[in-house]
Design a protein around this motif. Sequence first.
Motif, mmCIF file in Angstrom:
data_model
loop_
_atom_site.group_PDB
_atom_site.id
_atom_site.type_symbol
_atom_site.label_atom_id
_atom_site.label_comp_id
_atom_site.label_asym_id
_atom_site.label_seq_id
_atom_site.Cartn_x
_atom_site.Cartn_y
_atom_site.Cartn_z
ATOM 1 N N SER A 188 39.863 45.269 28.803
ATOM 2 C CA SER A 188 40.801 44.176 28.561
ATOM 3 C C SER A 188 42.175 44.418 29.156
ATOM 4 O O SER A 188 42.979 43.487 29.251
ATOM 5 N N CYS A 189 42.457 45.663 29.541
ATOM 6 C CA CYS A 189 43.778 45.963 30.098
ATOM 7 C C CYS A 189 43.664 47.035 31.169
ATOM 8 O O CYS A 189 42.956 48.035 30.986
ATOM 9 N N TYR A 190 44.378 46.820 32.272
ATOM 10 C CA TYR A 190 44.369 47.749 33.404
ATOM 11 C C TYR A 190 45.811 47.976 33.883
ATOM 12 O O TYR A 190 46.701 47.168 33.630
ATOM 13 N N HIS A 191 45.958 49.070 34.620
ATOM 14 C CA HIS A 191 47.269 49.407 35.185
ATOM 15 C C HIS A 191 47.121 49.671 36.679
ATOM 16 O O HIS A 191 46.186 50.359 37.111
ATOM 17 N N ILE A 192 48.056 49.125 37.462
ATOM 18 C CA ILE A 192 48.126 49.390 38.901
ATOM 19 C C ILE A 192 49.583 49.621 39.272
ATOM 20 O O ILE A 192 50.459 48.839 38.891
ATOM 21 N N THR A 193 49.850 50.684 40.013
ATOM 22 C CA THR A 193 51.175 50.894 40.590
ATOM 23 C C THR A 193 51.091 50.634 42.087
ATOM 24 O O THR A 193 50.290 51.259 42.792
ATOM 25 N N SER A 194 51.884 49.712 42.572
ATOM 26 C CA SER A 194 51.867 49.378 43.990
ATOM 27 C C SER A 194 52.327 50.556 44.841
ATOM 28 O O SER A 194 53.171 51.356 44.422
ATOM 29 N N ILE A 195 51.769 50.644 46.038
ATOM 30 C CA ILE A 195 52.137 51.694 46.986
ATOM 31 C C ILE A 195 53.141 51.135 47.984
ATOM 32 O O ILE A 195 52.913 50.056 48.554
ATOM 33 N N PRO A 196 54.251 51.823 48.193
ATOM 34 C CA PRO A 196 55.261 51.321 49.133
ATOM 35 C C PRO A 196 54.696 51.147 50.542
ATOM 36 O O PRO A 196 53.753 51.832 50.948
ATOM 37 N N ASN A 197 55.274 50.211 51.270
ATOM 38 C CA ASN A 197 54.928 49.953 52.674
ATOM 39 C C ASN A 197 53.486 49.492 52.852
ATOM 40 O O ASN A 197 52.872 49.721 53.899
ATOM 41 N N MET A 198 52.941 48.859 51.836
ATOM 42 C CA MET A 198 51.611 48.284 51.924
ATOM 43 C C MET A 198 51.609 46.920 51.251
ATOM 44 O O MET A 198 52.444 46.645 50.383
ATOM 45 N N ASN A 199 50.669 46.073 51.648
ATOM 46 C CA ASN A 199 50.389 44.860 50.901
ATOM 47 C C ASN A 199 49.435 45.228 49.774
ATOM 48 O O ASN A 199 48.326 45.717 50.019
ATOM 49 N N ASN A 200 49.860 45.022 48.540
ATOM 50 C CA ASN A 200 49.098 45.464 47.379
ATOM 51 C C ASN A 200 48.476 44.259 46.673
ATOM 52 O O ASN A 200 49.132 43.232 46.480
ATOM 53 N N PHE A 201 47.203 44.430 46.252
ATOM 54 C CA PHE A 201 46.471 43.337 45.621
ATOM 55 C C PHE A 201 45.688 43.843 44.423
ATOM 56 O O PHE A 201 45.297 45.011 44.367
ATOM 57 N N ALA A 202 45.444 42.934 43.491
ATOM 58 C CA ALA A 202 44.470 43.157 42.423
ATOM 59 C C ALA A 202 43.324 42.183 42.641
ATOM 60 O O ALA A 202 43.549 40.985 42.846
ATOM 61 N N VAL A 203 42.104 42.699 42.621
ATOM 62 C CA VAL A 203 40.907 41.857 42.659
ATOM 63 C C VAL A 203 40.352 41.822 41.237
ATOM 64 O O VAL A 203 40.072 42.868 40.649
ATOM 65 N N ILE A 204 40.228 40.627 40.672
ATOM 66 C CA ILE A 204 39.910 40.460 39.256
ATOM 67 C C ILE A 204 38.607 39.687 39.105
ATOM 68 O O ILE A 204 38.390 38.666 39.770
ATOM 69 N N VAL A 205 37.739 40.172 38.220
ATOM 70 C CA VAL A 205 36.487 39.495 37.874
ATOM 71 C C VAL A 205 36.520 39.200 36.380
ATOM 72 O O VAL A 205 36.721 40.117 35.570
ATOM 73 N N THR A 206 36.332 37.933 35.999
ATOM 74 C CA THR A 206 36.330 37.577 34.583
ATOM 75 C C THR A 206 35.389 36.411 34.346
ATOM 76 O O THR A 206 34.873 35.803 35.289
ATOM 77 N N HIS A 207 35.151 36.095 33.064
ATOM 78 C CA HIS A 207 34.282 34.975 32.735
ATOM 79 C C HIS A 207 34.917 33.667 33.192
ATOM 80 O O HIS A 207 36.137 33.482 33.110
ATOM 81 N N LYS A 208 34.089 32.769 33.647
ATOM 82 C CA LYS A 208 34.582 31.519 34.238
ATOM 83 C C LYS A 208 35.378 30.659 33.262
ATOM 84 O O LYS A 208 36.208 29.838 33.690
ATOM 85 N N ASP A 209 35.161 30.832 31.940
ATOM 86 C CA ASP A 209 35.839 29.995 30.956
ATOM 87 C C ASP A 209 37.117 30.627 30.398
ATOM 88 O O ASP A 209 37.709 30.073 29.459
ATOM 89 N N SER A 210 37.545 31.769 30.944
ATOM 90 C CA SER A 210 38.704 32.440 30.342
ATOM 91 C C SER A 210 39.773 32.826 31.349
ATOM 92 O O SER A 210 40.564 33.726 31.101
ATOM 93 N N THR A 211 39.834 32.139 32.476
ATOM 94 C CA THR A 211 40.809 32.513 33.507
ATOM 95 C C THR A 211 42.247 32.300 33.047
ATOM 96 O O THR A 211 43.159 33.002 33.491
ATOM 97 N N GLU A 212 42.476 31.327 32.140
ATOM 98 C CA GLU A 212 43.845 31.058 31.701
ATOM 99 C C GLU A 212 44.403 32.171 30.831
ATOM 100 O O GLU A 212 45.607 32.217 30.569
ATOM 101 N N LYS A 213 43.535 33.083 30.392
ATOM 102 C CA LYS A 213 43.979 34.182 29.542
ATOM 103 C C LYS A 213 44.109 35.504 30.296
ATOM 104 O O LYS A 213 44.260 36.557 29.698
ATOM 105 N N VAL A 214 44.058 35.452 31.617
ATOM 106 C CA VAL A 214 44.301 36.619 32.459
ATOM 107 C C VAL A 214 45.777 36.638 32.848
ATOM 108 O O VAL A 214 46.296 35.638 33.347
ATOM 109 N N TYR A 215 46.431 37.772 32.603
ATOM 110 C CA TYR A 215 47.862 37.894 32.889
ATOM 111 C C TYR A 215 48.135 39.094 33.794
ATOM 112 O O TYR A 215 47.489 40.142 33.666
ATOM 113 N N VAL A 216 49.087 38.917 34.698
ATOM 114 C CA VAL A 216 49.705 40.040 35.403
ATOM 115 C C VAL A 216 51.140 40.089 34.908
ATOM 116 O O VAL A 216 51.927 39.185 35.164
ATOM 117 N N GLY A 217 51.461 41.135 34.132
ATOM 118 C CA GLY A 217 52.725 41.115 33.411
ATOM 119 C C GLY A 217 52.679 40.002 32.383
ATOM 120 O O GLY A 217 51.763 39.909 31.574
#
Length: 537
Positions: free
Chosen positions: A311-340
């Motif tokens: 239910s919770c993950y942590h990512i620290t971005s790396i300088p001088n790169m384009n940083n992304f999160a790839v997220i997989v979740t249930h189709k009915d709960s996307t509104e409850k996914v938060y970044v910050g």
Amino acid sequence: METSLGVLMLVVLLNSESRASSLENDTGLNFVVAFPENIAYYHATNPQNSLKILALYPDTTVKVKIEPNNVTTLQMSSGEDRDFLLHFIPQLELGKSNITNQTLHISSDKWITVQVISSKKNSLQTSLVIPTENLSKEYYIPPVPTIKGTTEPKDTVTRTVTERGPFRLVIINSDKPNTVTVEGKHTQDISLNPGEAAQVWLNPDDELRVVKAGEPVSVLFGHSCAMVKDCTCGLVYTVLPPATDQTQTFIVPPQLAPVDEKDTFILLSEKDSTKVEDFKADSPKVSVDGTAVLYRPGLLLRLIPESDFSSCYHITSIPNMNNFAVIVTHKDSTEKVYVGQESKKGADWKSLKDTDYVSTQVPLPSGRNTIWHASSKMAVYFLGQNNVSLVGNPAAAISKHSDLRGCVLSPEVVRIGEDTQGWRESREYCENMNLDLVSFSKTKHQQQVLKMLNKANTDNLKKVWIGLRRSSLTGDWYWLDGDPVNNTNWGQDEPGRVDEGQCAAMSLESSKNGAWRDEDCCEDLHPVCHKKTVLLQ
């Protein structure tokens, strides 16, 4: 007055700083690390290796031991993300030796996560370190991917040419003497002292399948300089997950592969067999009685089984790169996914064929990023890319407990007491269990607690004490936890006059929606005892 009502524990009580370690997340107290050979140990450019350490709790003491007499102590605060640079110790990078003591140990008095960054010139890779508490004695070895100019043609593979060398395992021992067996057509037995690492070259004719050890070890799989494109090569490796003979289901999002999917494979390993499958975006569901690793040019990525979604993950971005999160979740709960604190309801979610899941790729700002789900579980991967390097690893899983307020370190405890007593005695009852009568000043939190209570109220209680009462001095209502009384849920014609009920009870009748009413504080009711959620700051 005592009753026969049993105690209803809705959530297991966990101490926020001293829980038993489990495989449910990537936090731990001890870690052992080795830096694989990057390009070549004799390369003219020194490695620029580092650790990223996340502290989850206040006043955390972390020790990084490079050698017995070389220990650095870090004092960290809750939510602090610290870079620990190792540029000044180039000898930490592994060379060609079969056995080496070039490892380092990280220990902490409170829970942390550790990410490793291996960097040399334009060759960069990241990995998430498994805590020693979660290491295993057995690992399945993935099949070696077909990489033109490195593993293909097979008859050109040789240890004398860097980019055409064989793939290898790095087996890292922790703090006990150990015997390791690498089983296959040509089985190898290895003895390791505490803190040593062994390198095993995966020659095609050896058909090595399984690593078995007398004591838990960590196992890395990869290549020091696999060909990527345009006659360039770079480090690729991943940390292998512990072996399992349970059927694992993996949901592989298309965002992990290049647009054309070319040369992207799923490396599947089981107890007695391995298989390489082409990645297909229209077939995202993969099942295997073992483990799965994704390969694409420049990247090896351990995949997250559905059973390990968190239910919770942590990512620290790396300088001088384009940083992304790839997220997989249930189709009915996307509104409850938060970044910050930002909901990702409006992200570009893609349906994953023949599953109930969707996936998306979202850009990440610089610094620390907490990705959390308010009501369910999900899988999250980190990807970073610039003009010359592609990096990635599973995001650090912090917790499998969801909460509408943020990332859970220690879950909320809600408990209906077994005794019926007055309000004051009920509060003492809760305090004797290191709990308190429940306070919920926010409407969403009230609804969350009420939902939990209704699910557990098998004895059909009508009403219960909560941590709200009237001040004898001012006549105003106040919560025991000191929060302001703003979002109220008083029933019809409640509360009464200031000289009427001085303590608040909550209805558990389905038609009342948790409505409150003032009551005589001496009335005998069951209390709702509570411990607040501890959230990552």
